[in-house]
Write a protein that holds these residues in place. Structure first.
Motif, short mmCIF file in Angstrom:
data_model
loop_
_atom_site.label_atom_id
_atom_site.label_comp_id
_atom_site.label_asym_id
_atom_site.label_seq_id
_atom_site.Cartn_x
_atom_site.Cartn_y
_atom_site.Cartn_z
N SER A 1 0.62 -0.23 -9.69
CA SER A 1 -0.37 0.69 -10.26
C SER A 1 -1.60 0.67 -9.36
O SER A 1 -1.73 -0.19 -8.49
CB SER A 1 -0.75 0.26 -11.67
N GLU A 2 -2.48 1.61 -9.58
CA GLU A 2 -3.66 1.79 -8.71
C GLU A 2 -4.49 0.49 -8.61
O GLU A 2 -4.97 0.13 -7.56
CB GLU A 2 -4.50 2.95 -9.24
N GLU A 3 -4.63 -0.20 -9.75
CA GLU A 3 -5.54 -1.36 -9.75
C GLU A 3 -4.87 -2.67 -9.32
O GLU A 3 -5.54 -3.68 -9.12
CB GLU A 3 -6.24 -1.51 -11.12
N GLN A 4 -3.53 -2.67 -9.18
CA GLN A 4 -2.85 -3.93 -8.83
C GLN A 4 -3.03 -4.30 -7.35
O GLN A 4 -2.99 -3.43 -6.48
CB GLN A 4 -1.36 -3.82 -9.15
N LEU A 5 -3.23 -5.57 -7.09
CA LEU A 5 -3.34 -6.06 -5.72
C LEU A 5 -2.00 -6.64 -5.29
O LEU A 5 -1.19 -7.06 -6.12
CB LEU A 5 -4.41 -7.15 -5.63
N ARG B 1 0.84 -1.20 0.00
CA ARG B 1 0.00 0.00 0.00
C ARG B 1 0.88 1.26 0.00
O ARG B 1 0.63 2.21 -0.73
CB ARG B 1 -0.94 0.00 1.21
N LYS C 1 2.37 1.78 -3.32
CA LYS C 1 1.34 2.27 -4.24
C LYS C 1 1.08 3.76 -4.00
O LYS C 1 1.06 4.56 -4.92
CB LYS C 1 0.06 1.46 -4.02
N GLN D 1 4.10 5.68 -4.97
CA GLN D 1 4.60 5.33 -6.30
C GLN D 1 6.11 5.11 -6.27
O GLN D 1 6.88 5.75 -7.01
CB GLN D 1 4.20 6.42 -7.32
#
Lengths: 338, 205
Positions: free
Chosen positions: A280-284, A168, A171, A174
């Protein structure tokens, strides 16, 4: 109830009681107050608390009393937010040590001709001490619950929590994050040869070697399961992660633990899969584990005792370039981010 | 009957703003750190609308501090924070190294006091400007979820709710909370009377 009985009752209470008149002057001061302050009613009668204890000027106690006298509002003062407001002592001996009582104070208005404000003081010293002790114990228990009982490194719970948190952060900021999945080669054969106790000793030594080979504070190896270990590296790009992986692989190899059931090398070794990314924003976070896993299995397939990294462009794992392997072998230092 | 004029609402906003400013000052002094409380937004709603108006579905666990007031109006004032937010405030106030999980039940007292400071500051601003006495009880703290808010159990069609949204900023962290006043319909009339008298005094009609 007659006044004499009333006075006896108030003096017998195990709580401090102070009554103030409409001008904030002390009317009543019970036995508990006398015991813990060292002042009798005669000493304090008709005086305001801010005269008796100038140190309360500007504190919440002073403003709460004025709220009660002026607006008829009640207040409570918690010991954790208002430590030791009044010079009261749990034991007479504490006075010499200047150790004040922890106090929980209630201030409420009264509807009476002469009495305007009731102050109740509870001694929270013992409760606060108990609280501190319980917290120290729980901190220790939490620590233990995150530790692998056999090897002493972090356990799976530790890893899962670190993964969620560090992923987190990476993310949000970045910034790069890397992960190493480390597996002891031919461990089943080792266990079969030396028995489970021998296997345990091997895992302990490997875990220690891995942890000791890390140079940065905060980097910690966790036991992912069985003979698998995992390592998260914050602020670390692929190139730096690959260099660290190779250093760890060599550290295990150099333990020189005999492994007769692994004929190729003859000693215990590890294979390591590496993944790194700026999420990236959508990656878990699980994608980091899946990629490291894939790279690890490729390293196994390629003959074990080696590191491979996941290449997101091709979706396949790649071996280390000769340059990195060489520089690690000769011991040149690397930075975590290049 | 169950309405406040635009002017009344502006006056209430103004008064609560004053109170919230006092609360921020007291809280900052307590923790020796800058605490900001935003100017509240005031709306008047029906009890049945409380859950919908509160915070949203992502926060179901709430930390509540309530105080009963006895005077010309207002029977109960409740300060609501999502439980997680309340624990963030506490861990920051008590010891920045504590994680919210480590803030124990024991520190309910501290939460109680924080609620006490904010509610009393608001009520004393009203009492002061209206020139009335509001007899306030001791604060009580509890945890609840949005479904079983005690405020709903205690209220019915005879009650109205004055809802104030406030934001607390502490060490660059924004914490959302709500201030809820449960008023009986007759109290609303008394509140309006107080507001009218206050506006008259200011020469606003």
């Amino acid at each position: 109830m007659d006044i004499e009985l009333g006075t006896q009752l108030i003096d017998s209470l195990r709580v401090g009681l102070i009554l103030l008149d409409h001008a904030g002057r002390v009317i009543s001061w019970n036995g508990w107050m006398k015991r813990h302050s060292g002042l009798s009613l005669a000493d304090v009668s008709s005086r305001r608390l801010d005269e008796l204890f100038p140190e309360i000027v500007g504190t919440r106690l002073e403003s709460s009393i004025s709220d009660t006298l002026r607006f008829k509002l009640s207040s409570m003062l918690a010991p954790s937010l208002n430590p030791n407001v009044l010079p009261l002592y749990h034991n007479p001996g504490d006075r010499k040590l200047k150790q004040r009582m922890q106090q929980l104070i209630y201030i409420s208005p009264l509807r009476h001709e002469h009495c305007a404000c009731l102050i109740q003081i509870h001694d929270m010293t013992a409760a606060m001490r108990r609280e501190r002790r319980l917290r120290a114990q729980s901190t220790q228990l939490i620590e233990t619950s995150y530790q692998d009982a056999l090897t002493g490194v972090g356990n799976r719970r530790r890893f899962d929590q670190d993964l969620a948190q560090r992923f987190r952060q990476a993310k949000d900021k970045q910034r790069p994050i890397a992960m190493l999945m480390i597996d002891v080669d031919s461990f089943k054969a080792y266990n079969d040869h030396f028995g489970h106790q021998g296997g345990d000793q091997c895992l302990i030594q490997v875990a220690r070697a891995l942890q000791e080979a890390l140079r940065r504070d905060g980097d910690r190896v966790s036991r992912y399961g069985g003979e698998e270990f995992a390592l998260l590296l914050a602020e670390t790009d692929r190139e730096a992660a690959v260099a660290i992986a190779e250093r760890l692989r060599l550290a295990v190899e150099q333990l020189n633990i005999p492994h007769p059931a692994a004929p190729a090398l003859g000693r215990v070794s590890v294979s390591i899969g590496i993944s790194a990314m700026i999420p990236s924003e959508e990656q878990l976070c699980y994608i980091l584990v899946a990629q490291a896993d894939l790279a690890l299995y490729s390293a196994k397939d390629a003959g074990r005792n080696r590191c491979m990294w996941y290449d997101p462009e091709s979706g396949a794992a790649r071996p280390l370039s000769a340059r990195i392997a060489d520089s690690e072998r000769t011991g040149s230092s690397e930075s975590h981010e290049s | 009957m169950s309405e406040l004029s635009e002017l009344h609402r502006d006056a209430l906003c103004e008064l609560f703003n004053l109170g919230v400013g006092r609360a921020a000052h007291s809280l900052s002094q307590m923790v020796r750190d800058e605490i900001e409380l935003s100017a509240p937004f005031v709306e008047l709603i029906q009890p049945s609308e409380v859950s919908a108006a509160l915070i949203g579905s992502e926060f179901r666990e709430l930390s509540l501090v309530s105080i009963d007031f006895d005077g010309p109006f207002v029977s109960k004032a409740i300060l609501l924070f999502p439980e997680r937010n309340a624990l963030i405030i506490l861990s920051n106030m008590l010891d920045p190294d504590l994680t919210p999980e480590e803030v124990s039940e024991f520190e309910q007292e501290a939460m109680c006091e924080i609620g006490n400071v904010i509610l009393n500051a608001c009520m004393s601003a009203l009492a002061d400007e209206f020139g009335v006495e509001l007899h306030g009880g001791l604060p009580e703290h509890s945890f609840s979820d949005t479904d079983s808010l005690p405020i709903l159990a205690a209220s019915n069609d005879e009650h109205l709710i004055l809802l104030l949204q406030i934001q607390l900023t502490m060490r660059q962290r924004l914490v959302q909370g709500h201030l809820v006043f449960l008023l009986s319909v007759s109290s609303l009339q008394d509140l309006r009377d107080c507001l009218d008298a206050y506006l008259d005094r200011l020469g606003i009609h």
